[in-house]
Design a protein around this motif. Structure first.
Motif, PDB file in Angstrom:
ATOM      1  N   PRO A 105      43.182  33.418  41.459  1.00  0.00           N
ATOM      2  CA  PRO A 105      43.508  34.086  40.194  1.00  0.00           C
ATOM      3  C   PRO A 105      42.415  35.042  39.707  1.00  0.00           C
ATOM      4  O   PRO A 105      42.653  35.848  38.804  1.00  0.00           O
ATOM      5  CB  PRO A 105      43.680  32.929  39.212  1.00  0.00           C
ATOM      6  CG  PRO A 105      43.985  31.745  40.056  1.00  0.00           C
ATOM      7  CD  PRO A 105      43.208  31.948  41.312  1.00  0.00           C
ATOM      8  N   GLU A 144      48.581  31.558  37.580  1.00  0.00           N
ATOM      9  CA  GLU A 144      47.341  32.330  37.420  1.00  0.00           C
ATOM     10  C   GLU A 144      46.673  32.067  36.071  1.00  0.00           C
ATOM     11  O   GLU A 144      45.611  32.609  35.796  1.00  0.00           O
ATOM     12  CB  GLU A 144      47.639  33.827  37.560  1.00  0.00           C
ATOM     13  CG  GLU A 144      48.009  34.239  38.974  1.00  0.00           C
ATOM     14  CD  GLU A 144      48.235  35.732  39.102  1.00  0.00           C
ATOM     15  OE1 GLU A 144      47.254  36.460  39.286  1.00  0.00           O
ATOM     16  OE2 GLU A 144      49.389  36.153  39.003  1.00  0.00           O
ATOM     17  N   GLY A 176      42.732  38.451  37.282  1.00  0.00           N
ATOM     18  CA  GLY A 176      41.918  38.590  36.077  1.00  0.00           C
ATOM     19  C   GLY A 176      41.074  39.846  36.121  1.00  0.00           C
ATOM     20  O   GLY A 176      40.971  40.593  35.142  1.00  0.00           O
ATOM     21  N   ARG A 226      51.824  38.024  34.253  1.00  0.00           N
ATOM     22  CA  ARG A 226      51.212  37.111  35.222  1.00  0.00           C
ATOM     23  C   ARG A 226      51.974  35.793  35.266  1.00  0.00           C
ATOM     24  O   ARG A 226      52.554  35.376  34.267  1.00  0.00           O
ATOM     25  CB  ARG A 226      49.751  36.859  34.847  1.00  0.00           C
ATOM     26  CG  ARG A 226      48.870  38.074  34.997  1.00  0.00           C
ATOM     27  CD  ARG A 226      48.621  38.374  36.438  1.00  0.00           C
ATOM     28  NE  ARG A 226      48.024  39.700  36.621  1.00  0.00           N
ATOM     29  CZ  ARG A 226      47.890  40.266  37.801  1.00  0.00           C
ATOM     30  NH1 ARG A 226      48.298  39.670  38.904  1.00  0.00           N
ATOM     31  NH2 ARG A 226      47.346  41.456  37.923  1.00  0.00           N
ATOM     32  N   PHE A 233      47.288  38.886  29.598  1.00  0.00           N
ATOM     33  CA  PHE A 233      47.936  38.046  30.626  1.00  0.00           C
ATOM     34  C   PHE A 233      49.459  38.196  30.517  1.00  0.00           C
ATOM     35  O   PHE A 233      50.153  38.388  31.515  1.00  0.00           O
ATOM     36  CB  PHE A 233      47.523  36.578  30.407  1.00  0.00           C
ATOM     37  CG  PHE A 233      48.016  35.627  31.460  1.00  0.00           C
ATOM     38  CD1 PHE A 233      47.266  35.368  32.598  1.00  0.00           C
ATOM     39  CD2 PHE A 233      49.239  34.985  31.331  1.00  0.00           C
ATOM     40  CE1 PHE A 233      47.714  34.498  33.571  1.00  0.00           C
ATOM     41  CE2 PHE A 233      49.696  34.101  32.300  1.00  0.00           C
ATOM     42  CZ  PHE A 233      48.936  33.860  33.420  1.00  0.00           C
ATOM     43  N   TYR A 247      41.199  33.360  36.235  1.00  0.00           N
ATOM     44  CA  TYR A 247      41.692  34.583  35.580  1.00  0.00           C
ATOM     45  C   TYR A 247      40.858  34.867  34.335  1.00  0.00           C
ATOM     46  O   TYR A 247      40.384  35.985  34.118  1.00  0.00           O
ATOM     47  CB  TYR A 247      43.165  34.397  35.207  1.00  0.00           C
ATOM     48  CG  TYR A 247      43.786  35.625  34.580  1.00  0.00           C
ATOM     49  CD1 TYR A 247      44.496  36.528  35.350  1.00  0.00           C
ATOM     50  CD2 TYR A 247      43.638  35.883  33.214  1.00  0.00           C
ATOM     51  CE1 TYR A 247      45.058  37.677  34.774  1.00  0.00           C
ATOM     52  CE2 TYR A 247      44.185  37.016  32.633  1.00  0.00           C
ATOM     53  CZ  TYR A 247      44.899  37.901  33.412  1.00  0.00           C
ATOM     54  OH  TYR A 247      45.440  39.024  32.847  1.00  0.00           O
TER      55      TYR A 247
END
Lengths: 351, 464
Positions: free
Chosen positions: B105, B372, B109, B368, B363, B377
């Protein structure tokens, strides 16, 4: 290794035995060596870095090829033998021994350890021997992790100084290229010539039919042990080069997976040929390099794609390419090269 | 004849290969704006006129005062990017391989962080781009990736693994490229160089845990633990550089000084499906506390096996910062209740915090997947903003045209405390300090990480 043209006949036994047979081949060999050692002056650090990594692997795989390709014995402990060389060299250099002496000593120490793990080959072979050599892959890293942490650094391992020669420090891709490629050239020449000696022929005889070899007066055990020694000796040299190239070693770096990959490189390159390890290692390493860059490349094309999926695609492509290659060229790249040479040998009289 | 033709063809081939291997011509760099040369002071008139002999010498003509050199004009630093200028942030690590559960992840990010940054005008007007690579946990790949990146003269790189950080630290110093690393072993971060840890090093985290344990033992000791009067710790951890990073000579001595016994270090391999042997060995050694320095699936396995052995209430079980992830909660399920950890960053649960709210919004905006929504992230997003902060500080100091890795390193080494995104992570670097020291102890309560302390300062247990 080089091409041979139609009309180039052997007229003496010496000519027949020679690796390099005529002026053309000599000229090509010299041109190749000049180009090889001139490369650091024209190539970028990125390319030299890749060649350095390939070179270190070639030395290890060349040794494994003596055991697997010529002698028909399986070893799953090549990475562990490399660790012996790496630690020996690191400790010696730390103790004040110059790298140039530590390098062959590392090979010798690894060779002796290899002898030890070759002992079971007297009684067992095939998958059983593979399992026995697997023990090296557990015992040796355990040793470096848990014994004499003051000397070997335990799990965190050791920092290793780069080689020096007078005031010259070999701490860049350009400078490390010379000891690495020098070792590759010497090791390849030795491997090529081992195959042409009594030792090499005995190893091949054991591989082809060990019983017949024994009947012909070849002491199987002694020759198998020599093969184990040579295999581990080469691994030791590779380990020493790796230690001084990476400049930090710990037992984690010499994993079973790496040993399996070395076997894979021998198979991809073609067993029982000095050229095989060079081609196999280069192929696998370049494929690996492509894989590293594959996922980031995809993420640029598909910026919205899920990271997990992109990350997983790299290894999938790697596995797929390798599988397809083995399906279509099971005898290795060296065999393909032999076919190419044979085709050229007939020119210009193809009929 | 044919042979000669073939020979020539081969020589041409070799030459072509060599030419292909030559480095690509680099674009002519924009010459940095040079500071105007300070106006040179005119030479003062030298000797006074000498008096003629023997007539009395008149007063020597006084030499005129040398004209004072004007103060050199201070060069005006270019702190705004030219049109089309780009800054590339590099990151690489083991995105596949054994650490993938936590590290994958990070890519999302980092990508979303850069997108967000560009939406806010980039770094002083320069568009931010990313270069990354998956080294799959192989050191050869890490070295080869580094060789590729260093040719592009990075200002800063983000790394994730302890092993690659340790292996690259000398090269980074030689190439003058600073890195922020999430693999925070003591050996990788010290002695101070170009490596900056984004959370307290593992031995410091363990020290902080020991401080808390010693001070709160009577309140937190396990209900049925052995030796109830003395906190007795067994480290149950991975047999890797990272796994063994908590227990160093310094942290062990520190624990003893604090009256906490460390009686065993039981190791297991990454991904081991069973650690009951290690837990029983810890019990046999007299431990009532298990501390693990592993990623989320490590503590999950320990917690589940402790429950299956029926010894969960005999141990206080705790871990380092990377243990504290949603995937640990998912894997261990109800067994995770009561698990303690050292958390140096804010978490998704801090829903009222401005920084967390911003990351949460991004996010969602980037669609996402729930998988994740992890510590990877969150932190990677914050790392991007930290890089921005250090690069902007460097631009303010030396200008756009003198922006190099070495200059960014100087900034980082003198930066002190930096609250990234209002404190999602707090970095703290100094001349001899390469890792932050503050963290909270959190506990899993009803499936959430709940802080049980305020921010504590970890003891300095860097290697001597």
């Amino acid at each position: 290794m080089a091409l041979r043209f139609a009309g180039d006949f052997d007229t003496t036994y010496a000519h027949d035995m020679a690796v390099i047979r005529n002026r053309g081949q000599w000229a090509l060999t010299i041109a190749f060596l000049v180009a090889l050692f001139g490369l650091p002056f024209v190539a970028s650090g990125e390319i030299l870095g890749m060649i350095n990594l390939i070179g270190i692997s070639i030395v290890a795989v060349q040794g494994l090829n003596i055991l697997v390709g010529y002698t028909g014995q399986i070893s799953l402990g090549q990475a562990a033998f490399m660790s012996v060389g790496a630690y020996t060299s690191a400790v010696l250099v730390k103790g004040g021994v110059p790298f140039w002496f530590a390098l062959p000593i590392a090979g010798l120490v690894a060779g002796l350890v290899g002898l030890l793990f070759g002992l079971p080959s007297l009684r067992i072979k095939g998958f059983y021997l593979a399992m026995a050599t697997l023990a090296a892959q557990f015992i040796i890293p355990w040793f470096f992790r848990n014994v004499r942490a003051d000397l070997f650094g335990g799990m965190p391992g050791l920092r290793v100084a780069p080689p020096t020669l007078g005031s010259l420090v070999f701490n860049s891709q350009e400078t490390m290229y010379f000891p690495i490629i020098g070792t590759v050239v010497v090791c390849t020449i030795i491997a090529k010539n081992i195959a042409r000696t009594r030792l090499g022929r005995a190893l091949v005889a054991i591989r082809d039919n060990d019983l017949a070899a024994e009947v012909l007066g070849i002491q199987q055990f002694a020759y198998k042990l020599r093969a184990f020694f040579l295999c581990a000796f080469y691994a030791g040299l590779a380990g020493s080069l790796w230690a001084h190239y990476a400049r930090a070693i710990n037992p984690e770096q010499f994993s079973l997976v790496q040993s399996v990959w070395y076997l894979g490189m021998v198979i991809v390159g073609g067993m029982g040929s000095a050229l095989g390890p060079i081609l196999g290692t280069t192929f696998v390493r370049l494929l690996d390099e492509f894989t590293i860059q594959f996922s980031p490349m995809l993420s640029k094309i598909f910026p919205e794609a899920e990271a997990n999926m992109l990350a997983a695609l790299g290894p999938i492509v790697f596995g797929l390419a390798l599988m397809l290659f083995l399906v279509f060229e099971p005898r290795g790249l060296a065999h393909r090269w032999e076919l190419l040479k044979a085709a050229w040998r007939l020119r210009p009289f193809a009929h | 004849m044919n042979r000669i033709i073939v020979l020539i063809a081969l020589v041409v081939l070799v030459a072509s290969v060599l030419m292909a291997c030559a480095p690509a011509p680099t674009p002519t760099p924009v010459p940095p704006t040079k500071a105007p040369e300070p106006t040179k002071a005119p030479q003062p008139t030298v000797a006074p006129t000498k008096a003629p002999e023997p007539t009395k010498a008149p007063e020597p003509t006084k030499a005129p005062e040398p004209t004072k050199a004007p103060e050199p004009t201070k060069p005006s630093l270019r702190t705004k990017a030219n049109a089309g200028e780009k800054i590339t942030l590099f990151h690489f690590g083991d995105i596949t391989g054994p650490y993938a559960g936590i590290t994958t992840p990070l890519v999302g990010g980092f990508t979303d962080g850069v997108k967000w940054l560009n939406g806010k005008g980039g770094i002083r007007g320069a568009e931010v781009t990313i270069e990354w690579a998956d080294t799959a946990g192989k050191l050869e790949n890490a070295i080869s990736t580094y060789n590729r990146f260093r040719e592009k003269k990075p200002l800063i790189i983000q790394l994730y693994g302890s092993a690659e950080t340790e292996a690259l630290r000398d090269r980074l110093a030689e190439d003058k490229i600073p890195v922020m690393t999430a693999g925070v072993s003591a050996k990788g971060s010290y002695p101070p160089g170009y490596v900056y840890a984004v959370v307290p090093i593992y031995s410091d985290q363990f020290g902080l845990f020991i401080d808390w344990l010693a001070a709160n033992w009577s309140k937190v000791k396990p209900a049925k633990g052995q030796n109830p009067d003395t906190p007795t710790v067994a480290i149950v951890t991975w047999d890797t550089s990272y796994g063994l990073g908590a227990l160093t000579d310094e942290s062990k001595a520190y624990a003893e000084k604090k009256g906490v016994k460390v009686v065993a270090q039981e190791r297991f391999t990454m991904g081991a499906p069973d650690v009951t042997t290690q837990i029983l060995a810890a019990k046999k050694a007299g431990a009532n506390v298990i501390y693990t320095n592993t990623l989320a699936h490590g503590p999950a396995q320990i917690l589940k096996d402790a429950v299956s052995l029926g010894v969960r209430d005999e141990f206080l079980i705790a871990g380092d910062n990377w243990a504290m992830d949603l995937s640990m909660l998912a894997l261990a399920s109800t067994a995770s209740e009561g698990f303690y950890g050292v958390l140096p960053n804010l978490y998704w649960d801090d829903t009222t915090h401005a920084g967390i709210k911003e990351i949460e919004a991004q996010f969602k905006a980037n669609n996402r997947k729930p998988a994740e929504h992890s510590v990877g992230y969150l932190l990677a997003f914050a790392f991007v903003d930290a890089m921005r902060a250090y690069i902007e500080k460097t631009i303010d100091r030396v200008g756009f045209d003198a922006l190099t890795g070495a200059a960014v390193n100087e900034t980082m080494a003198a930066s002190g405390e930096l609250k990234v995104m209002d404190g999602v992570i707090t970095l703290d670097f100094g001349k001899d300090k390469r890792a932050p020291s503050k963290a909270r102890i959190v506990q899993v309560q009803k499936g959430k990480f709940v802080p049980v302390t305020d921010w504590l300062t970890a003891p300095d247990l860097r290697p001597k």
